[in-house]
Every structure is written in structure tokens, then in C-alpha cells.
Design a protein around this motif. Structure first.
Motif, PDB file in Angstrom:
ATOM      1  N   THR A  64       0.834  -1.195   0.000  1.00 47.61           N
ATOM      2  CA  THR A  64       0.000   0.000   0.000  1.00 47.61           C
ATOM      3  C   THR A  64       0.868   1.245   0.000  1.00 47.61           C
ATOM      4  OG1 THR A  64      -1.719  -1.144   1.261  1.00 47.61           O
ATOM      5  CG2 THR A  64      -1.801   1.263   1.243  1.00 47.61           C
ATOM      6  N   THR A  65       0.474   2.236  -0.799  1.00 44.48           N
ATOM      7  CA  THR A  65       1.150   3.539  -0.774  1.00 44.48           C
ATOM      8  C   THR A  65       0.256   4.625  -0.182  1.00 44.48           C
ATOM      9  OG1 THR A  65       0.472   3.895  -3.073  1.00 44.48           O
ATOM     10  CG2 THR A  65       2.684   2.998  -2.701  1.00 44.48           C
ATOM     11  N   GLY A  66      -1.048   4.549  -0.436  1.00 45.91           N
ATOM     12  CA  GLY A  66      -2.004   5.499   0.128  1.00 45.91           C
ATOM     13  C   GLY A  66      -3.297   4.784   0.471  1.00 45.91           C
ATOM     14  N   PHE A  67      -3.983   5.249   1.545  1.00 48.04           N
ATOM     15  CA  PHE A  67      -5.172   4.525   1.999  1.00 48.04           C
ATOM     16  C   PHE A  67      -6.092   5.496   2.708  1.00 48.04           C
ATOM     17  CE2 PHE A  67      -7.506   1.486   4.721  1.00 48.04           C
ATOM     18  CZ  PHE A  67      -7.760   0.455   3.815  1.00 48.04           C
ATOM     19  N   ALA A  68      -7.377   5.453   2.364  1.00 48.94           N
ATOM     20  CA  ALA A  68      -8.361   6.308   3.030  1.00 48.94           C
ATOM     21  C   ALA A  68      -9.682   5.567   3.136  1.00 48.94           C
ATOM     22  CB  ALA A  68      -8.552   7.616   2.273  1.00 48.94           C
ATOM     23  N   VAL A  69     -10.379   5.807   4.250  1.00 47.05           N
ATOM     24  CA  VAL A  69     -11.677   5.191   4.484  1.00 47.05           C
ATOM     25  C   VAL A  69     -12.677   6.281   4.866  1.00 47.05           C
ATOM     26  CG1 VAL A  69     -12.978   3.486   5.817  1.00 47.05           C
ATOM     27  CG2 VAL A  69     -10.544   3.098   5.336  1.00 47.05           C
ATOM     28  N   VAL A  70     -13.790   6.309   4.152  1.00 45.27           N
ATOM     29  CA  VAL A  70     -14.885   7.225   4.467  1.00 45.27           C
ATOM     30  C   VAL A  70     -16.068   6.393   4.929  1.00 45.27           C
ATOM     31  CG1 VAL A  70     -16.474   8.968   3.575  1.00 45.27           C
ATOM     32  CG2 VAL A  70     -14.094   8.920   2.784  1.00 45.27           C
ATOM     33  N   HIS A  71     -16.610   6.734   6.115  1.00 44.27           N
ATOM     34  CA  HIS A  71     -17.759   6.036   6.658  1.00 44.27           C
ATOM     35  C   HIS A  71     -18.800   7.062   7.075  1.00 44.27           C
ATOM     36  CE1 HIS A  71     -19.650   3.387  10.015  1.00 44.27           C
ATOM     37  NE2 HIS A  71     -20.221   3.104   8.850  1.00 44.27           N
ATOM     38  N   ARG A  72     -19.999   6.906   6.517  1.00 38.90           N
ATOM     39  CA  ARG A  72     -21.100   7.829   6.800  1.00 38.90           C
ATOM     40  C   ARG A  72     -20.692   9.287   6.530  1.00 38.90           C
ATOM     41  NH1 ARG A  72     -22.619   4.834  12.508  1.00 38.90           N
ATOM     42  NH2 ARG A  72     -23.472   2.935  11.573  1.00 38.90           N
ATOM     43  N   GLY A  73     -19.969   9.452   5.447  1.00 36.29           N
ATOM     44  CA  GLY A  73     -19.610  10.792   5.001  1.00 36.29           C
ATOM     45  C   GLY A  73     -18.423  11.406   5.701  1.00 36.29           C
ATOM     46  N   ARG A  74     -17.769  10.657   6.601  1.00 38.06           N
ATOM     47  CA  ARG A  74     -16.635  11.206   7.345  1.00 38.06           C
ATOM     48  C   ARG A  74     -15.368  10.404   7.045  1.00 38.06           C
ATOM     49  NH1 ARG A  74     -18.103  14.654  11.545  1.00 38.06           N
ATOM     50  NH2 ARG A  74     -20.363  14.815  11.874  1.00 38.06           N
ATOM     51  N   LEU A  75     -14.269  11.113   6.939  1.00 41.38           N
ATOM     52  CA  LEU A  75     -12.976  10.471   6.727  1.00 41.38           C
ATOM     53  C   LEU A  75     -12.506   9.919   8.069  1.00 41.38           C
ATOM     54  CD1 LEU A  75     -10.644   9.958   4.666  1.00 41.38           C
ATOM     55  CD2 LEU A  75      -9.660  12.117   5.433  1.00 41.38           C
ATOM     56  N   VAL A  76     -12.636   8.603   8.235  1.00 34.26           N
ATOM     57  CA  VAL A  76     -12.332   8.009   9.537  1.00 34.26           C
ATOM     58  C   VAL A  76     -10.913   7.458   9.618  1.00 34.26           C
ATOM     59  CG1 VAL A  76     -14.748   7.440   9.986  1.00 34.26           C
ATOM     60  CG2 VAL A  76     -13.268   5.736   8.877  1.00 34.26           C
ATOM     61  N   HIS A  77     -10.265   7.316   8.483  1.00 28.21           N
ATOM     62  CA  HIS A  77      -8.903   6.771   8.498  1.00 28.21           C
ATOM     63  C   HIS A  77      -8.168   7.229   7.251  1.00 28.21           C
ATOM     64  CE1 HIS A  77      -5.782   3.897   9.725  1.00 28.21           C
ATOM     65  NE2 HIS A  77      -5.633   3.651   8.429  1.00 28.21           N
ATOM     66  N   GLU A  78      -6.908   7.567   7.414  1.00 26.62           N
ATOM     67  CA  GLU A  78      -6.066   7.990   6.293  1.00 26.62           C
ATOM     68  C   GLU A  78      -4.622   7.629   6.626  1.00 26.62           C
ATOM     69  OE1 GLU A  78      -5.633  12.017   3.546  1.00 26.62           O
ATOM     70  OE2 GLU A  78      -5.976  12.222   5.710  1.00 26.62           O
ATOM     71  N   ALA A  79      -3.932   7.002   5.683  1.00 23.15           N
ATOM     72  CA  ALA A  79      -2.544   6.598   5.911  1.00 23.15           C
ATOM     73  C   ALA A  79      -1.792   6.620   4.585  1.00 23.15           C
ATOM     74  CB  ALA A  79      -2.485   5.206   6.536  1.00 23.15           C
ATOM     75  N   TYR A  80      -0.485   6.881   4.671  1.00 20.41           N
ATOM     76  CA  TYR A  80       0.353   6.944   3.473  1.00 20.41           C
ATOM     77  C   TYR A  80       1.659   6.184   3.721  1.00 20.41           C
ATOM     78  CZ  TYR A  80      -2.988  10.414   1.970  1.00 20.41           C
ATOM     79  OH  TYR A  80      -4.158  11.043   1.616  1.00 20.41           O
ATOM     80  N   PRO A  81       1.600   4.852   3.640  1.00 16.62           N
ATOM     81  CA  PRO A  81       2.794   4.050   3.888  1.00 16.62           C
ATOM     82  C   PRO A  81       3.865   4.190   2.807  1.00 16.62           C
ATOM     83  CG  PRO A  81       0.783   2.736   4.102  1.00 16.62           C
ATOM     84  CD  PRO A  81       0.411   4.016   3.441  1.00 16.62           C
ATOM     85  N   GLY A  82       3.515   4.683   1.631  1.00 16.90           N
ATOM     86  CA  GLY A  82       4.465   4.774   0.532  1.00 16.90           C
ATOM     87  C   GLY A  82       5.569   5.789   0.796  1.00 16.90           C
ATOM     88  N   ARG A  83       6.758   5.499   0.288  1.00 17.63           N
ATOM     89  CA  ARG A  83       7.915   6.375   0.524  1.00 17.63           C
ATOM     90  C   ARG A  83       7.744   7.759  -0.081  1.00 17.63           C
ATOM     91  NH1 ARG A  83      12.519   2.551  -1.701  1.00 17.63           N
ATOM     92  NH2 ARG A  83      10.728   1.906  -2.964  1.00 17.63           N
ATOM     93  N   PHE A  84       7.001   7.868  -1.171  1.00 14.47           N
ATOM     94  CA  PHE A  84       6.840   9.152  -1.851  1.00 14.47           C
ATOM     95  C   PHE A  84       5.403   9.658  -1.740  1.00 14.47           C
ATOM     96  CE2 PHE A  84      10.129   6.662  -3.994  1.00 14.47           C
ATOM     97  CZ  PHE A  84      11.230   7.500  -3.823  1.00 14.47           C
ATOM     98  N   ALA A  85       4.632   9.057  -0.836  1.00 13.09           N
ATOM     99  CA  ALA A  85       3.204   9.335  -0.741  1.00 13.09           C
ATOM    100  C   ALA A  85       2.911  10.444   0.267  1.00 13.09           C
ATOM    101  CB  ALA A  85       2.449   8.068  -0.356  1.00 13.09           C
ATOM    102  N   GLY A  86       1.688  10.967   0.173  1.00 12.88           N
ATOM    103  CA  GLY A  86       1.235  11.990   1.098  1.00 12.88           C
ATOM    104  C   GLY A  86      -0.101  12.542   0.642  1.00 12.88           C
ATOM    105  N   PRO A  87      -0.768  13.327   1.481  1.00  8.91           N
ATOM    106  CA  PRO A  87      -2.094  13.847   1.146  1.00  8.91           C
ATOM    107  C   PRO A  87      -2.124  14.689  -0.124  1.00  8.91           C
ATOM    108  CG  PRO A  87      -1.627  14.145   3.473  1.00  8.91           C
ATOM    109  CD  PRO A  87      -0.344  13.709   2.838  1.00  8.91           C
ATOM    110  N   ASP A  88      -1.028  15.347  -0.451  1.00  2.00           N
ATOM    111  CA  ASP A  88      -0.994  16.225  -1.628  1.00  2.00           C
ATOM    112  C   ASP A  88      -0.460  15.531  -2.881  1.00  2.00           C
ATOM    113  OD1 ASP A  88      -1.942  18.338  -0.065  1.00  2.00           O
ATOM    114  OD2 ASP A  88       0.093  18.874   0.557  1.00  2.00           O
ATOM    115  N   ARG A  89      -0.051  14.284  -2.759  1.00  2.00           N
ATOM    116  CA  ARG A  89       0.561  13.591  -3.886  1.00  2.00           C
ATOM    117  C   ARG A  89      -0.521  13.068  -4.824  1.00  2.00           C
ATOM    118  NH1 ARG A  89       5.306  14.437  -5.435  1.00  2.00           N
ATOM    119  NH2 ARG A  89       6.187  13.993  -3.367  1.00  2.00           N
ATOM    120  N   ARG A  90      -0.352  13.304  -6.124  1.00  2.00           N
ATOM    121  CA  ARG A  90      -1.257  12.732  -7.127  1.00  2.00           C
ATOM    122  C   ARG A  90      -0.755  11.349  -7.518  1.00  2.00           C
ATOM    123  NH1 ARG A  90      -1.608  17.762  -9.793  1.00  2.00           N
ATOM    124  NH2 ARG A  90       0.657  17.705  -9.878  1.00  2.00           N
TER     125      ARG A  90
END
Length: 405
Positions: free
Chosen positions: A95-121
Motif C-alpha cells: 500500500t502507498t495510500g489509503f483512506a476510508v470514508v464512513h457515513r460521510g466522514r474520513l475516519v482513516h487515512e494513511a500513506y505508507p508509501g515512501r513518496f506518498a502523502g495527502p498532496d501527492r497525485r
């Protein structure tokens, strides 16, 4: 003697230059293999804009709020005779990026990738197909495309006389055009690889690659996953709307859902530049979570019907025998069906998922009100074991969240 030494030195230089040139030619011929495999692929999948021309899909003028409610996801899934955790999933499936939305809310977000992050496309590969499908649905609702029964060649006369002179928009949406061969990423002569070489500027044009395939079955009768089907679908959309994929996506999708970051399509190196409608969309994990939430909510966003509800319903299942879960054929995992450029999961909840090679996932579960985005950097394009483990883990995650009253 001095002349001999000069000759030897000169010969050595010539040999070195020749070797370097040969090496450069080898790298050019094998560039796709180099950048798509470890250790380079994790960097490649987050830096595609440095390798190919691009067209930007601008972020929204007013980004929407994606409410956050972080919580631990303490669940397990069974795989290979052992109970596994979410951390195991990330490690085992790269995994490089991971997000979970439950009932309209972002309940989990992670970026295990070496070059990953919230702003990375992230390069989403065939998740692009699901984006193309949504844009086609919007164009149909607006009347730019007349009907799914329209033939592709009506919009793309340059395909007259080819294997795509006959299939309808509907056939293309369901990967049932009857054109082309197997989507075999290891076969250099497979249609998808001829297409990718054309995109990379290594031989012919994209149009020539599409026209080169032969018919194999009657349109509308047999499932055959093919990026070329979506390439033609993208051209139909562009011809019908008078917009590039990037322009139409910005106006009808990225803006309306309030995307917080620019996305982009990678384009072919050769002129005329063309986006790969089945595999060149790059976006952040958060914005893909917004896209998934749009689909989970029946195509509505902020009180506006962005995607026709009937189009979302089509993506849950086609109701055609050859597209049902488990009926796609022995080359495809039995836990998938197909419809409308999405992979269907069946069951009472009628969940569906977008998939991309090298481990890209967008699972949409309207019944459970869960959206999961997973980007990855698998060592190979297609790995049934990694796909099976990921599908099992995401199903367990949905069950875990659904148990939360």
C-alpha cells in the motif's frame, strides 16, 4: 608508440561512447519495464507528470469540506491460514495510500508509501475507466451523447472500417465490443502494450494502435476486458462534448464535488496529444474518496445531482448473464462481475469497485455507506493473490464498520 597510444585512447573513447549509446537505446526500448517495476515504480506512480505530457484538471474554486472523524480500525481478516491486520495488508500488498470514508466522514487515512502523502497525485491506471464512465453518464444526461445505443463510429468516423466500426457505446461501457485480444500485460504484442508503446512514442500513433486490432466476437455477447474499449469511449466523449477529457472532468466532476487538489491526465508523447481514457488519470487519495462518496450517495453532492442516479445504479450491475459475478470467464477472479466500467461485487448491498493495475482500488459500498481508496505499488501489473487478499480485507473492513451502530 605515441601514435599507437593515441589510437588506443581514441578507440577506447569510441568504444565507450558506443557502449553508452547502446545502453541508452536499451533503456529507451525497455523504459516501460524499468519504471513500472520495483524499485522505481513507487516513485513513478507518484511522479507521472515528470515522464509524460499532461493536461491539468483544476481543483475546485471552493473546495468542499470532507469531515474528519479519525478512529482506529482494529479488525482482522483471514488470509493464507492466518488472521491479518490492516498493517499486515499494507505491508503484504505494498500500500502507498489509503483512506476510508464512513457515513460521510474520513475516519482513516494513511500513506505508507515512501513518496506518498495527502498532496501527492497517484497514477490510478484503470481506475480512470470508472471516471470516464461517470463523464459519459453526465454527457448522456445533458444530451451531448444521444444514446448508449449509438455506434461509436458515429462520433469517431476515423474508426470506420476497423473492429470498432459496429460496437455501440453500450458495448464499450460493458467491455463487450468484440474487438481486440487479451489484456495480457506480459505479452509485448498484446493490444494494450501496443497502445502503451504508442503513448510512450515508441512506435506508431494511438489511433493506429486502436485500428490495428481485429474483431473476435459479436458485439454485446462476450466480456473481454480491454483498455482499447475505454480509449474509444473517451474519444466518443471528447467528440460529443467538444471538450478534452480534462476539460470536461473539470467542469462536470472535479468542480462540482469540490476537489481540493488539481488532478491531471497523462497524454501521449506524440502529436496529436491524446489522453488515455482507460488509464492515465492522476489524483490525490482524498479527492478519489470524494469521487467514491459521490457514487455512494447516488450521484448527489451538496444537494446537487452531479451524476444521474440511474447511472450510478447501472454501475452496481448490468443484469446481463455474461457480466454477472463469477461469469466473466476463467481469466478473471470469480469474486467480480462487470458493468459500466466498474467491477461489481454482487450480494444484497450491490457494492462495486474501480480497479487499476499494480493494486489501485476504489471500493464503493452504498448500503454500508463506506468508501475505501487504496493505492499500491505491486511488483507486477496483475497478481490474483494480492487482489484476492485485498478484496477479502476490504470486505472485512466494511463488515467491521457496519457493526458500529
Amino acid at each position: 608508440m605515441a601514435g599507437d597510444r593515441k589510437w588506443a585512447t581514441g578507440a577506447g573513447v569510441v568504444a565507450a561512447v558506443g557502449a553508452a549509446a547502446a545502453g541508452a537505446r536499451w533503456v529507451w526500448r525497455h523504459q516501460d519495464e524499468l519504471v513500472m517495476r520495483p524499485p522505481l515504480s513507487e516513485w513513478t506512480f507518484t511522479h507521472m507528470s515528470l515522464l509524460l505530457p499532461t493536461e491539468t484538471v483544476p481543483r475546485a474554486g471552493r473546495p468542499s469540506v470532507l469531515p474528519r472523524a479519525p478512529r482506529p480500525l482494529e479488525f482482522t481478516y483471514e488470509w493464507d491460514g492466518a488472521a491479518r491486520t490492516l498493517s499486515d495488508l499494507h505491508t503484504r500488498t505494498r500500500t502507498t495510500g489509503f483512506a476510508v470514508v464512513h457515513r460521510g466522514r474520513l475516519v482513516h487515512e494513511a500513506y505508507p508509501g515512501r513518496f506518498a502523502g495527502p498532496d501527492r497525485r497517484f497514477q490510478l491506471f484503470s481506475l480512470t475507466k470508472s471516471v470516464t464512465s461517470v463523464l459519459v453518464g453526465i454527457a448522456l444526461e445533458e444530451g451531448a451523447i444521444g444514446s448508449t445505443d449509438d455506434k461509436a463510429v458515429t462520433y469517431c468516423p476515423e474508426l470506420a472500417g476497423s473492429a470498432f466500426d459496429g460496437p455501440t457505446v453500450e458495448d464499450l461501457l460493458h467491455m463487450s465490443s468484440g474487438a481486440g485480444g487479451e489484456e495480457d500485460y506480459e505479452d509485448p504484442d498484446a493490444p494494450v502494450n501496443r497502445l502503451m508503446r504508442a503513448v510512450a512514442g515508441q512506435g506508431g500513433t494511438v489511433l493506429e494502435a486502436v485500428r490495428s486490432v481485429r474483431p473476435h466476437s459479436t458485439p454485446g455477447t462476450r466480456f473481454n476486458y480491454s483498455t482499447l474499449d475505454t480509449q474509444v469511449l473517451g474519444w466518443v466523449l471528447e467528440a460529443a462534448t467538444g471538450r478534452t477529457l480534462a476539460q470536461y472532468a473539470a467542469e462536470r466532476l472535479w468542480g462540482p464535488i469540490g476537489a481540493e487538489s488539481d488532478a491531471y491526465y497523462a497524454l501521449s508523447r506524440g502529436v496529436p496529444r491524446t489522453a488515455v481514457g482507460g488509464g492515465s488519470f492522476n489524483a490525490t487519495v482524498r479527492d478519489m474518496a470524494r469521487f467514491g462518496l459521490l457514487m455512494a450517495r447516488g450521484g448527489r453532492w451538496g444537494g446537487e445531482q452531479v451524476v444521474p442516479q440511474r447511472w450510478v445504479e447501472r454501475s452496481c450491475g448490468a443484469g446481463l448473464p455474461h457480466l454477472e459475478v463469477g461469469a466473466l470467464g476463467e481469466r478473471y477472479p470469480a469474486h467480480y462481475g462487470y458493468a459500466n466500467q466498474w467491477w461489481t461485487l454482487g450480494g444484497a448491498g450491490r457494492a462495486f469497485t474501480g480497479l487499476g493495475i499494480y493494486g489501485q482500488f476504489l471500493r464503493v459500498d452504498p448500503e454500508a455507506d463506506v468508501v475505501v481508496v487504496k493505492t499500491s505499488a505491486w511488483p507486477v501489473a496483475d497478481d490474483p493473490a494480492l487482489d484476492g487478499e485485498t478484496a477479502t480485507a476490504l470486505a472485512a473492513l466494511v463488515t467491521h464498520l457496519s457493526a458500529d451502530a
